[in-house]
Design an enzyme around this catalytic site. Structure first.
Site, PDB file in Angstrom:
ATOM      1  N   GLY A  45       0.838  -1.210   0.000  1.00  0.00           N
ATOM      2  CA  GLY A  45       0.000   0.000   0.000  1.00  0.00           C
ATOM      3  C   GLY A  45       0.864   1.248   0.000  1.00  0.00           C
ATOM      4  O   GLY A  45       1.946   1.261   0.575  1.00  0.00           O
TER       5      GLY A  45
ATOM      6  N   ASP B 180       0.325   0.991   9.386  1.00  0.00           N
ATOM      7  CA  ASP B 180      -0.196   0.163  10.483  1.00  0.00           C
ATOM      8  C   ASP B 180       0.776   0.028  11.659  1.00  0.00           C
ATOM      9  O   ASP B 180       0.378  -0.396  12.746  1.00  0.00           O
ATOM     10  CB  ASP B 180      -0.519  -1.252   9.969  1.00  0.00           C
ATOM     11  CG  ASP B 180      -1.721  -1.275   9.044  1.00  0.00           C
ATOM     12  OD1 ASP B 180      -2.343  -0.211   8.858  1.00  0.00           O
ATOM     13  OD2 ASP B 180      -2.037  -2.346   8.501  1.00  0.00           O
TER      14      ASP B 180
ATOM     15  N   GLN C  39      -6.490   8.109   5.298  1.00  0.00           N
ATOM     16  CA  GLN C  39      -5.386   7.985   6.267  1.00  0.00           C
ATOM     17  C   GLN C  39      -4.030   7.792   5.610  1.00  0.00           C
ATOM     18  O   GLN C  39      -2.997   7.977   6.232  1.00  0.00           O
ATOM     19  CB  GLN C  39      -5.631   6.761   7.167  1.00  0.00           C
ATOM     20  CG  GLN C  39      -6.784   6.930   8.096  1.00  0.00           C
ATOM     21  CD  GLN C  39      -7.330   5.574   8.528  1.00  0.00           C
ATOM     22  OE1 GLN C  39      -6.974   5.081   9.584  1.00  0.00           O
ATOM     23  NE2 GLN C  39      -8.195   4.972   7.721  1.00  0.00           N
TER      24      GLN C  39
HETATM   25  O1  F6P Z   1      -1.147  -2.232   5.235  1.00  0.00           O
HETATM   26  C1  F6P Z   1      -1.622  -0.949   5.175  1.00  0.00           C
HETATM   27  C2  F6P Z   1      -3.100  -0.925   4.879  1.00  0.00           C
HETATM   28  O2  F6P Z   1      -3.478   0.418   4.754  1.00  0.00           O
HETATM   29  C3  F6P Z   1      -3.969  -1.666   5.888  1.00  0.00           C
HETATM   30  O3  F6P Z   1      -4.259  -0.899   7.028  1.00  0.00           O
HETATM   31  C4  F6P Z   1      -5.188  -1.973   5.059  1.00  0.00           C
HETATM   32  O4  F6P Z   1      -5.887  -3.093   5.539  1.00  0.00           O
HETATM   33  C5  F6P Z   1      -4.621  -2.253   3.727  1.00  0.00           C
HETATM   34  O5  F6P Z   1      -3.387  -1.574   3.647  1.00  0.00           O
HETATM   35  C6  F6P Z   1      -5.517  -1.827   2.600  1.00  0.00           C
HETATM   36  O6  F6P Z   1      -4.877  -2.087   1.396  1.00  0.00           O
HETATM   37  P1  F6P Z   1      -5.482  -1.758  -0.035  1.00  0.00           P
HETATM   38  O7  F6P Z   1      -5.457  -0.278  -0.194  1.00  0.00           O
HETATM   39  O8  F6P Z   1      -4.569  -2.419  -0.983  1.00  0.00           O
HETATM   40  O9  F6P Z   1      -6.868  -2.305  -0.050  1.00  0.00           O
END
Ligand code: F6P
Length: 345
Positions: free
Chosen positions: A12, A129, A276
């Site tokens: 991410g 996280d 966020q």
């Molecule tokens: O690992 C970071 C994070 O933002 C998590 O908090 C969340 O579950 C995940 O990535 C969401 O990822 P994506 O944007 O790929 O759905």
């Protein structure tokens, strides 16, 4: 002879990624004798040979920008034998002497496997996280907490004016760091995290307690991976990514409905989602990301591969890349218990 060092961002996006990219590049120029090769869209760029040269000019004006100028993806080059072979062959074709991999548990998990396969890799820990083993903090976390705290502050306005219960869902797949920190900073009346399932009655008890004291509004902060006792985690989609992760999300809505039904109070939910992870990194994250980038390039220069740079107290240190594979860094229990001092009063 000039050495060619690859660099990629995986997983991410996260505030501070550009600060790392800038720091690695600037440090390489200061040390001299390096060419930085950007691998686009995480590990996908290695499979597709999608690369670019990164020069001093490319990293001008990016320190304060969110996202990543390299792009990112959740591609797993170890998902099958063919992808692994292509990735290893392409690493050779690109004539790279080393690689700086900036990412979370998945990206650094791959970095560890590449290390085992003889590739020179240095890892930089990233995730909003803050759940990576071996480092006190990951960059991106401070920004996410700042954004979530501001959101909670703003939710207070409506909660107070309308005598409502407002549930705020924040990110946190396996660990409740963002929820606990922003909940404490924002004065939450109950904080739900993945590590500690709570009974619905306990949550409602906090709200009733406030009503008995003549305070008719409450703020509940819930991490997306949190569970109510006896219930599974809530998914927003069953789709799994290359690493087998499902998409979480929806616990805030479920919780809000259940609180409303049980208490009879007007209860609403706000899901912060990718807000966020968006926008400018805080000064703290820019500094941390910059320190990580410089330390990563120094590790490359010193021939220290198979390591991840990490924050240990005030110092940036090098630790074995395998540390990340030891598991998730869950919330500090004492810290979480302490937040309860402020619940429901
Ligand atoms: O690992 C970071 C994070 O933002 C998590 O908090 C969340 O579950 C995940 O990535 C969401 O990822 P994506 O944007 O790929 O759905």
């Amino acid at each position: 002879m000039t050495k060619r060092i690859g660099m990629l961002t995986g997983g991410g996006d996260c505030p501070g990624l550009n600060a790392v990219i800038r720091a690695v590049t600037r440090r390489s120029i200061a040390l001299g004798g390096y060419e930085i090769v950007g691998i686009k869209h995480g590990w996908r760029g290695l499979l597709e040979m999608d690369t670019c040269e990164i020069t001093r000019k490319d990293v001008t004006g990016i320190l304060y920008r969110g996202g990543t100028i390299l792009g990112t993806s959740r591609t797993n080059i170890y998902k099958d034998e063919a992808s692994k072979k292509t990735a290893l062959a392409n690493f050779k074709k690109l004539d790279l002497d080393g690689l700086v991999a900036i990412g979370g548990e998945d990206t650094l998990g791959i970095a560890k496997k590449l290390t085992d396969d003889g590739i020179n890799v240095v890892g930089v820990p990233k995730t909003i996280d803050n759940d990576l083993m071996g480092t006190d903090f990951t960059f991106g976390f401070d920004t996410a907490v700042e954004i979530a705290t501001e959101a909670i502050d703003r939710l207070h306005t409506t909660a107070e004016s309308h005598d409502r219960v407002l549930v705020c869902e924040v990110m946190g797949r396996h660990a409740g760091w963002i929820a606990a920190y922003s909940g404490l900073a924002g004065g939450a009346d109950c904080i739900l995290i993945p590590e500690k399932p709570i009974d619905l009655d306990e949550v409602c008890e906090m709200i009733w307690r406030r009503h008995k004291k003549g305070i008719f509004f409450s703020i509940i902060v819930v991490a997306e991976g949190a569970k109510l006792k006896g219930h599974d985690e809530i998914l927003s989609s069953n789709h799994k990514d290359d690493f087998g992760h499902v998409q979480l999300g929806g616990i805030g809505t479920v919780l809000s409905k259940k609180i409303g039904e049980k208490t009879g109070y007007d209860t609403r939910v706000t899901v912060l989602g990718h807000i966020q992870r968006g926008g400018r990194p805080t000064a703290y994250d820019r500094v941390l990301a910059t320190r990580y980038g410089v330390a990563a390039m120094d590790a490359v220069h010193n021939g220290h591969f198979g390591v991840m740079v990490a924050l240990n107290g005030k110092d940036i240190i090098e630790i074995p890349m395998s540390t990340v594979a030891e598991g998730i860094k869950t919330i500090d229990e004492k810290f979480y218990e302490m937040t309860k001092t402020f619940w429901g009063y």
